[in-house]
Design a protein around this motif. Structure first.
Motif, PDB file in Angstrom:
ATOM      1  N   LEU A   1       0.819  -1.204   0.000  1.00 60.01           N
ATOM      2  CA  LEU A   1       0.000   0.000   0.000  1.00 60.01           C
ATOM      3  C   LEU A   1       0.859   1.262   0.000  1.00 60.01           C
ATOM      4  O   LEU A   1       0.432   2.314  -0.489  1.00 60.01           O
ATOM      5  CB  LEU A   1      -0.942   0.010   1.213  1.00 60.01           C
ATOM      6  CG  LEU A   1      -2.145  -0.952   1.158  1.00 60.01           C
ATOM      7  CD1 LEU A   1      -2.952  -0.851   2.448  1.00 60.01           C
ATOM      8  CD2 LEU A   1      -3.029  -0.643  -0.043  1.00 60.01           C
ATOM      9  N   SER A   2       2.053   1.135   0.518  1.00 56.72           N
ATOM     10  CA  SER A   2       2.961   2.291   0.538  1.00 56.72           C
ATOM     11  C   SER A   2       3.337   2.744  -0.868  1.00 56.72           C
ATOM     12  O   SER A   2       3.725   3.896  -1.085  1.00 56.72           O
ATOM     13  CB  SER A   2       4.232   1.957   1.317  1.00 56.72           C
ATOM     14  OG  SER A   2       4.913   0.857   0.731  1.00 56.72           O
ATOM     15  N   ASP A   3       3.195   1.829  -1.866  1.00 56.50           N
ATOM     16  CA  ASP A   3       3.505   2.197  -3.250  1.00 56.50           C
ATOM     17  C   ASP A   3       2.544   3.261  -3.782  1.00 56.50           C
ATOM     18  O   ASP A   3       2.876   3.991  -4.723  1.00 56.50           O
ATOM     19  CB  ASP A   3       3.437   0.969  -4.170  1.00 56.50           C
ATOM     20  CG  ASP A   3       4.672   0.084  -4.037  1.00 56.50           C
ATOM     21  OD1 ASP A   3       5.568   0.452  -3.268  1.00 56.50           O
ATOM     22  OD2 ASP A   3       4.723  -0.962  -4.707  1.00 56.50           O
ATOM     23  N   LEU A   4       1.353   3.348  -3.171  1.00 55.03           N
ATOM     24  CA  LEU A   4       0.397   4.363  -3.603  1.00 55.03           C
ATOM     25  C   LEU A   4       0.904   5.766  -3.292  1.00 55.03           C
ATOM     26  O   LEU A   4       0.525   6.738  -3.950  1.00 55.03           O
ATOM     27  CB  LEU A   4      -0.959   4.131  -2.929  1.00 55.03           C
ATOM     28  CG  LEU A   4      -1.658   2.806  -3.269  1.00 55.03           C
ATOM     29  CD1 LEU A   4      -2.957   2.684  -2.505  1.00 55.03           C
ATOM     30  CD2 LEU A   4      -1.901   2.684  -4.777  1.00 55.03           C
ATOM     31  N   LYS A   5       1.769   5.874  -2.286  1.00 56.98           N
ATOM     32  CA  LYS A   5       2.394   7.158  -1.954  1.00 56.98           C
ATOM     33  C   LYS A   5       3.754   7.305  -2.643  1.00 56.98           C
ATOM     34  O   LYS A   5       4.161   8.411  -2.987  1.00 56.98           O
ATOM     35  CB  LYS A   5       2.577   7.277  -0.446  1.00 56.98           C
ATOM     36  CG  LYS A   5       1.275   7.377   0.344  1.00 56.98           C
ATOM     37  CD  LYS A   5       1.562   7.559   1.827  1.00 56.98           C
ATOM     38  CE  LYS A   5       0.278   7.700   2.627  1.00 56.98           C
ATOM     39  NZ  LYS A   5       0.555   7.869   4.087  1.00 56.98           N
ATOM     40  N   LYS A   6       4.417   6.156  -2.831  1.00 54.47           N
ATOM     41  CA  LYS A   6       5.751   6.183  -3.429  1.00 54.47           C
ATOM     42  C   LYS A   6       5.722   6.749  -4.843  1.00 54.47           C
ATOM     43  O   LYS A   6       6.583   7.556  -5.225  1.00 54.47           O
ATOM     44  CB  LYS A   6       6.336   4.769  -3.440  1.00 54.47           C
ATOM     45  CG  LYS A   6       7.700   4.661  -4.121  1.00 54.47           C
ATOM     46  CD  LYS A   6       8.185   3.216  -4.112  1.00 54.47           C
ATOM     47  CE  LYS A   6       9.509   3.066  -4.852  1.00 54.47           C
ATOM     48  NZ  LYS A   6       9.952   1.648  -4.871  1.00 54.47           N
ATOM     49  N   TYR A   7       4.725   6.324  -5.631  1.00 58.33           N
ATOM     50  CA  TYR A   7       4.607   6.801  -7.012  1.00 58.33           C
ATOM     51  C   TYR A   7       3.573   7.930  -7.049  1.00 58.33           C
ATOM     52  O   TYR A   7       2.370   7.694  -6.917  1.00 58.33           O
ATOM     53  CB  TYR A   7       4.191   5.657  -7.943  1.00 58.33           C
ATOM     54  CG  TYR A   7       5.216   4.565  -8.014  1.00 58.33           C
ATOM     55  CD1 TYR A   7       6.287   4.646  -8.890  1.00 58.33           C
ATOM     56  CD2 TYR A   7       5.127   3.444  -7.188  1.00 58.33           C
ATOM     57  CE1 TYR A   7       7.245   3.641  -8.961  1.00 58.33           C
ATOM     58  CE2 TYR A   7       6.083   2.434  -7.246  1.00 58.33           C
ATOM     59  CZ  TYR A   7       7.131   2.543  -8.134  1.00 58.33           C
ATOM     60  OH  TYR A   7       8.079   1.547  -8.189  1.00 58.33           O
TER      61      TYR A   7
END
Length: 315
Positions: free
Chosen positions: A61-67
């Motif tokens: 879910l952290s990828d939603l902020k990463k990109y």
């Protein structure tokens, strides 16, 4: 194209998978007593929900902020939702032939935009392929027919269908813009990109609800089951594969394969609904198949030739 390029293989397989599942839209929609935008909403909502749980399950879910979000990602999702909703609404106000014609102008629009703004190349084999599939589409949906007196063009316009035709035109433009903006931000993983596509598609359809004021009061338990099914198969399944395909293929390459949906829909009509298939439609289907696989076939042949040459020169 070299078939040692795994991205191209993934792209073409995903494109064929997406077009195949999209071909089932009519099959599911015939079992749902609801407006087109209500059906389109199911496809977007289930896509967003399922991709959220997939990312959560994978601990990503952290990828939603990463990109970080970009205008192209927002636009891609928005146009995905509105074009599909406009298309189904168009079928209620104009002929199916007109609606299909306009939405399948979309891949041509995306190809032209990609050539102009993204400087994507247009090879002779690709030009042949896109021409073949477009002519095949005209034949298979009945817009062009063979008659004893020659060739008959079936597309027609009138004051009564003007609103539906404009909706269909909007769906085609929206489809083209969805595919075009999908060519940006190829650095974003497919599942993350799909999640945001579905989220903004839901937002676009909700905006249309303000004007269409849909009702679900007439839907029975059976309707809801089919509504869920189309959301999973033709929403989550088809459109997520479409997102993967647009990341790995040139716009015109994806456009060539996207017309395979017409063939799948025709096969379903024959096998399930006992719909007749004319000679012109059969030729149209063959043209779509020929155009859709021509570039892949040429890539495979070139790859085999290169391997053979490599063996010859190897001491």
């Amino acid at each position: 194209m070299s078939w040692t390029d795994n991205a191209k293989v993934v792209g073409f397989v995903s494109a064929f998978g997406a077009a195949t599942l999209m071909g089932f839209v009519g099959f599911f929609a015939r079992h749902i007593n609801a407006q087109g935008d209500v059906i389109a909403f199911s496809r977007m909502m289930f896509g967003a929900i399922l991709f959220f749980f997939i990312l959560m399950r994978l601990g990503r879910l952290s990828d939603l902020k990463k990109y970080k979000l970009s205008p192209s990602m927002i636009a891609s999702g928005f146009f995905m939702g509105t074009c599909l909703s406009a298309y189904v609404a168009a079928t209620q106000h104009t002929s199916i032939a007109n609606a299909v014609f306009f939405i399948y102008v979309g891949p041509i629009i995306s190809s032209l935009l990609a050539i102009i703004f993204l400087k994507e190349p247009l090879k002779p084999i690709t030009l042949f392929a896109i021409s073949a599939v477009f002519v095949g589409m005209l034949l298979i949906v009945g817009l062009v027919k063979f008659t004893p007196g020659g060739i008959e063009v079936g597309i027609s316009f009138s004051k009564e269908t003007f609103f539906g035709d404009m909706l269909a035109l909007a769906s085609g433009v929206g489809y083209g813009l969805f595919l075009f903006f999908g060519r940006y931000r190829t650095d974003v993983p497919g599942d993350v990109r799909s999640f945001w596509n579905f989220v903004f598609a839901v937002g676009g359809i909700c905006m249309l609800f303000i004007f269409t004021n849909p009702s679900v009061a007439q839907m029975t338990a059976t309707d809801w089951v089919w509504w869920i099914a189309i959301g999973i198969v033709c929403g989550f399944g088809a459109l997520s594969l479409c997102t993967i395909a647009t990341r790995n293929l040139l716009a015109v390459e994806f456009a060539c394969v996207s017309y395979w949906e017409c063939v799948v829909a025709s096969i379903i009509g024959i096998l399930i609904f006992n719909e007749p298939l004319s000679m012109a439609q059969s030729i149209g289907g063959l043209l779509i198949i020929l155009g859709g696989v021509s570039e892949m076939g040429l890539g495979l042949v070139n790859n085999l030739k290169n391997r053979h040459k490599a063996k010859v020169v190897t001491p």
